[in-house]
Design a protein around this motif. Structure first.
Motif, mmCIF file in Angstrom:
data_model
loop_
_atom_site.group_PDB
_atom_site.id
_atom_site.type_symbol
_atom_site.label_atom_id
_atom_site.label_comp_id
_atom_site.label_asym_id
_atom_site.label_seq_id
_atom_site.Cartn_x
_atom_site.Cartn_y
_atom_site.Cartn_z
ATOM 1 N N LEU A 249 -1.524 2.984 5.788
ATOM 2 C CA LEU A 249 -2.579 2.897 6.797
ATOM 3 C C LEU A 249 -3.713 1.985 6.346
ATOM 4 O O LEU A 249 -4.102 1.042 7.057
ATOM 5 C CB LEU A 249 -3.119 4.298 7.103
ATOM 6 C CG LEU A 249 -2.215 5.224 7.916
ATOM 7 C CD1 LEU A 249 -2.727 6.656 7.854
ATOM 8 C CD2 LEU A 249 -2.127 4.764 9.371
ATOM 9 N N ILE A 250 -4.255 2.251 5.181
ATOM 10 C CA ILE A 250 -5.398 1.452 4.744
ATOM 11 C C ILE A 250 -4.975 0.049 4.331
ATOM 12 O O ILE A 250 -5.724 -0.916 4.485
ATOM 13 C CB ILE A 250 -6.183 2.183 3.635
ATOM 14 C CG1 ILE A 250 -7.577 1.567 3.494
ATOM 15 C CG2 ILE A 250 -5.443 2.177 2.323
ATOM 16 C CD1 ILE A 250 -8.519 2.398 2.668
ATOM 17 N N GLY A 251 -3.725 -0.094 3.857
ATOM 18 C CA GLY A 251 -3.219 -1.426 3.547
ATOM 19 C C GLY A 251 -3.081 -2.285 4.788
ATOM 20 O O GLY A 251 -3.297 -3.501 4.743
ATOM 21 N N ALA B 21 -7.009 -6.254 -0.907
ATOM 22 C CA ALA B 21 -7.915 -5.144 -1.221
ATOM 23 C C ALA B 21 -7.322 -4.185 -2.247
ATOM 24 O O ALA B 21 -8.014 -3.275 -2.699
ATOM 25 C CB ALA B 21 -8.267 -4.380 0.051
ATOM 26 N N ILE B 22 -6.042 -4.356 -2.588
ATOM 27 C CA ILE B 22 -5.397 -3.447 -3.544
ATOM 28 C C ILE B 22 -5.774 -3.872 -4.955
ATOM 29 O O ILE B 22 -5.648 -5.049 -5.312
ATOM 30 C CB ILE B 22 -3.866 -3.477 -3.374
ATOM 31 C CG1 ILE B 22 -3.485 -3.097 -1.932
ATOM 32 C CG2 ILE B 22 -3.196 -2.522 -4.357
ATOM 33 C CD1 ILE B 22 -1.994 -3.220 -1.636
ATOM 34 N N PHE C 281 -9.773 0.906 -0.456
ATOM 35 C CA PHE C 281 -8.392 1.262 -0.752
ATOM 36 C C PHE C 281 -8.334 2.103 -2.018
ATOM 37 O O PHE C 281 -7.677 3.149 -2.062
ATOM 38 C CB PHE C 281 -7.553 -0.013 -0.920
ATOM 39 C CG PHE C 281 -6.083 0.240 -1.108
ATOM 40 C CD1 PHE C 281 -5.209 0.139 -0.038
ATOM 41 C CD2 PHE C 281 -5.565 0.576 -2.363
ATOM 42 C CE1 PHE C 281 -3.846 0.377 -0.211
ATOM 43 C CE2 PHE C 281 -4.222 0.817 -2.534
ATOM 44 C CZ PHE C 281 -3.359 0.719 -1.452
ATOM 45 N N GLU C 282 -9.039 1.672 -3.051
ATOM 46 C CA GLU C 282 -8.991 2.371 -4.330
ATOM 47 C C GLU C 282 -9.514 3.797 -4.194
ATOM 48 O O GLU C 282 -8.885 4.756 -4.663
ATOM 49 C CB GLU C 282 -9.794 1.610 -5.371
ATOM 50 C CG GLU C 282 -9.760 2.248 -6.749
ATOM 51 C CD GLU C 282 -10.437 1.383 -7.800
ATOM 52 O OE1 GLU C 282 -10.205 1.638 -9.002
ATOM 53 O OE2 GLU C 282 -11.179 0.452 -7.432
ATOM 54 N N GLU C 283 -10.663 3.966 -3.559
ATOM 55 C CA GLU C 283 -11.233 5.306 -3.411
ATOM 56 C C GLU C 283 -10.305 6.213 -2.614
ATOM 57 O O GLU C 283 -10.089 7.376 -2.984
ATOM 58 C CB GLU C 283 -12.596 5.223 -2.721
ATOM 59 C CG GLU C 283 -13.262 6.582 -2.553
ATOM 60 C CD GLU C 283 -14.528 6.524 -1.717
ATOM 61 O OE1 GLU C 283 -15.098 7.603 -1.446
ATOM 62 O OE2 GLU C 283 -14.942 5.414 -1.303
ATOM 63 N N GLY D 20 0.819 -1.209 0.000
ATOM 64 C CA GLY D 20 0.000 0.000 0.000
ATOM 65 C C GLY D 20 0.846 1.250 0.000
ATOM 66 O O GLY D 20 0.558 2.223 -0.714
ATOM 67 N N LEU D 21 1.915 1.237 0.787
ATOM 68 C CA LEU D 21 2.845 2.364 0.817
ATOM 69 C C LEU D 21 3.438 2.595 -0.571
ATOM 70 O O LEU D 21 3.459 3.727 -1.076
ATOM 71 C CB LEU D 21 3.928 2.076 1.853
ATOM 72 C CG LEU D 21 4.939 3.161 2.219
ATOM 73 C CD1 LEU D 21 5.520 2.868 3.606
ATOM 74 C CD2 LEU D 21 6.073 3.281 1.225
#
Length: 394
Positions: free
Chosen positions: A316-318, A325-326, A292-294, A16-17
Motif C-alpha cells: 500500500l505505502i509503496g 521512499a524505501i 515508509f520506514e515508520e 514494498g510487499l
C-alpha cells in the motif's frame, strides 16, 4: 502522471510487499512483548534464531521473503504472460514451485495448512476453482497487489481478476473482500490518491460493492455471506473513528471490531491473520505514520501475522510513495531485488519485452535451497559450520 512516476510506484508496490514480508517473516507468531525481549525494536532484517531456537523450522533467512511474496510474483508472471488472471496457469505455477513435493511444499517457504491443502487438491487434479478453503484467512489479500497495477484504470476488470486469483484458495467472503480492499487501496494510491481519511471511505465503498457482487455472482460457493457479508467494508470504515485516538486505544478498538466480525479463534492482536483485523490495521497505520520506514517498523513490531501484515502495508505505502521512499539498507538486504522490481515495471508497461526478468521457478528453488542450507549450518555444531555466503547480490 509521468511515466517515470508510475514506474517508480509500480516498483514500490512489489518491492514494498517483499520488504514488508521479509522484515516480518522472523517475527511471525511472536507477541510484541516477545519481540522486545529478543530484539528490542526491530528496524532491520533480523536472524530468527534468537526467537526460534527450539523451533528451527520457523527460522527465516534474513532479507528473504516468504510464500506471501512468492505467490505475488507467481501472480505477476501470469498477468505478464496472459494479460489476465488465468486460474489454470496460476495453479500450474504454484505446483511448479511445489515440485518435487515428497510430502512437502517444494520451493514454497513458510506456507500454512490451508495453502498446503490447496496444493494437495491441485496435485490430485482437482480444478483450481474447486480447491478454495472455507477458513477466513489473509492469504488472498497478502499476494493480490500485483493485480492492481495492470488494472489501475479498470475497476470492473480488477474485481474479476481478484476473484480469479482468490477463489482457488479462499471461499470465505471476508477473505475475498479483503483481497478486494488491498487491490482497491493499491490501485487508488498508485493513481495518485492521497493517504487521507477519504481514502478509507472510497476503499470501504469499493469493498461494499464487491461484497454485493460476491453474493450475487459467487453466493453458491462462498461461505459466511449471511453472517459476515458486509463485515470487511464495515471494519475498514470504522478505522476513521480511530485516527485521533492514542495508539494503544486504537489498536484495542481494532481488535474489538475484528471480533465483532466472527474471528475464530478470538482475535487477541490487531495483526492476526484474519481479514477484519489485519487489513483495517494496515489502513490505520497507513494513515497514522509519516514514512515508509515508520509504517513498516510499526507494523512488524506488532507481531502476530507480521509477514503478511508487512506485505500488505508495504504494498500500500509503496504504491503511494514509490521505490525511492524505501530505505536503501532494506533494498540492499533484500534477496531477488532486481527480479521483483522488474516485474513491477513490466506490469506498469504492460509488457516484459526488453526486460531481463529472472525465471521465477529457478530463482525460488535456489533461494529456498540457500535458506535450507543456512538453517542446517546454524544447527550444526560450531566446529562443523562452514562459511556459506548468504548475502544477497546487488
Amino acid at each position: 502522471m509521468p511515466l517515470s512516476t508510475l514506474l517508480d510506484r509500480a516498483r514500490g508496490t512489489l518491492l514494498g510487499l517483499a520488504v514488508g514480508d521479509a522484515l516480518g517473516a522472523p517475527l511471525e507468531g511472536l507477541s510484541p512483548q516477545q519481540i522486545r525481549a529478543h530484539y528490542g525494536t526491530v528496524v532491520d532484517y533480523v536472524d530468527g534464531a534468537r526467537a526460534w531456537r527450539r523451533k528451527p523450522y520457523r527460522w527465516r533467512l534474513p532479507g528473504l521473503y516468504t510464500d506471501d511474496t512468492q505467490q505475488a510474483l507467481a501472480l505477476a508472471d501470469v498477468l505478464l504472460a496472459e494479460g489476465v488472471v488465468v486460474p489454470d496457469r496460476l495453479a500450474a505455477t504454484y505446483l511448479a514451485l511445489a515440485t518435487p513435493r515428497n510430502g512437502h511444499a517444494g520451493a514454497h517457504r513458510g506456507v500454512g495448512r490451508s495453502f498446503r491443502q490447496v496444493l494437495d487438491g491441485l496435485d490430485r487434479g482437482r480444478p483450481p476453482l474447486e480447491c478454495g478453503q472455507d477458513s477466513a484467512g489473509i492469504g488472498a489479500a497478502m499476494r493480490i497487489a500485483p493485480v492492481a497495477i495492470p488494472f489501475r484504470d479498470d475497476p470492473d476488470g480488477l474485481f474479476d481478476a481478484v476473484m480469479a486469483a482468490s477463489l482457488m484458495t479462499h471461499r470465505d467472503v471476508r477473505s475475498l473482500a479483503g483481497a478486494v480492499a488491498v487491490a482497491s487501496g493499491v490501485r487508488r494510491l498508485l493513481c495518485g490518491e492521497s493517504r487521507s481519511p477519504s481514502l478509507l471511505f472510497r476503499v470501504a465503498g469499493d469493498v461494499a460493492a464487491a461484497e454485493r457482487r460476491i453474493a450475487e455472482e459467487h453466493g453458491g460457493v462462498v461461505a459466511s455471506i449471511g453472517e459476515h457479508g458486509r463485515g470487511l467494508s464495515r471494519a475498514i470504515a470504522h478505522v476513521e473513528a480511530l485516527l485521533d485516538l492514542p495508539r494503544p486505544d486504537a489498536l484495542h478498538a481494532l481488535v474489538e471490531e475484528a471480533n465483532a466480525h466472527g474471528a475464530r479463534p478470538s482475535c487477541k492482536r490487531p495483526t492476526m491473520g484474519f481479514p477484519p483485523a489485519c487489513i483495517p490495521t494496515c489502513f490505520y497505520l497507513l494513515l497514522t505514520t509519516e514514512s515508509f520506514e515508520e509504517a513498516l517498523i510499526d507494523v512488524v513490531n506488532l507481531g502476530g501475522d507480521a509477514d503478511s501484515a508487512g506485505a500488505i502495508l508495504g504494498a500500500l505505502i509503496g504504491a503511494q510513495s514509490g521505490s525511492s521512499a524505501i530505505p536503501e539498507r532494506w533494498l540492499d538486504g533484500l534477496h531477488n531485488r532486481d527480479g521483483i522490481a522488474l516485474r513491477g515495471e513490466a506490469l506498469a508497461l504492460g509488457s516484459a519485452d526488453g526486460l531481463d526478468i529472472p525465471d521465477l521457478i529457478e530463482t525460488e528453488r535456489r533461494l529456498t535451497a540457500l535458506e535450507d542450507a543456512s538453517r542446517e549450518q546454524m544447527l550444526a555444531p560450531p566446529d562443523q559450520r562452514g562459511g556459506l555466503n548468504i548475502r544477497p547480490p546487488r
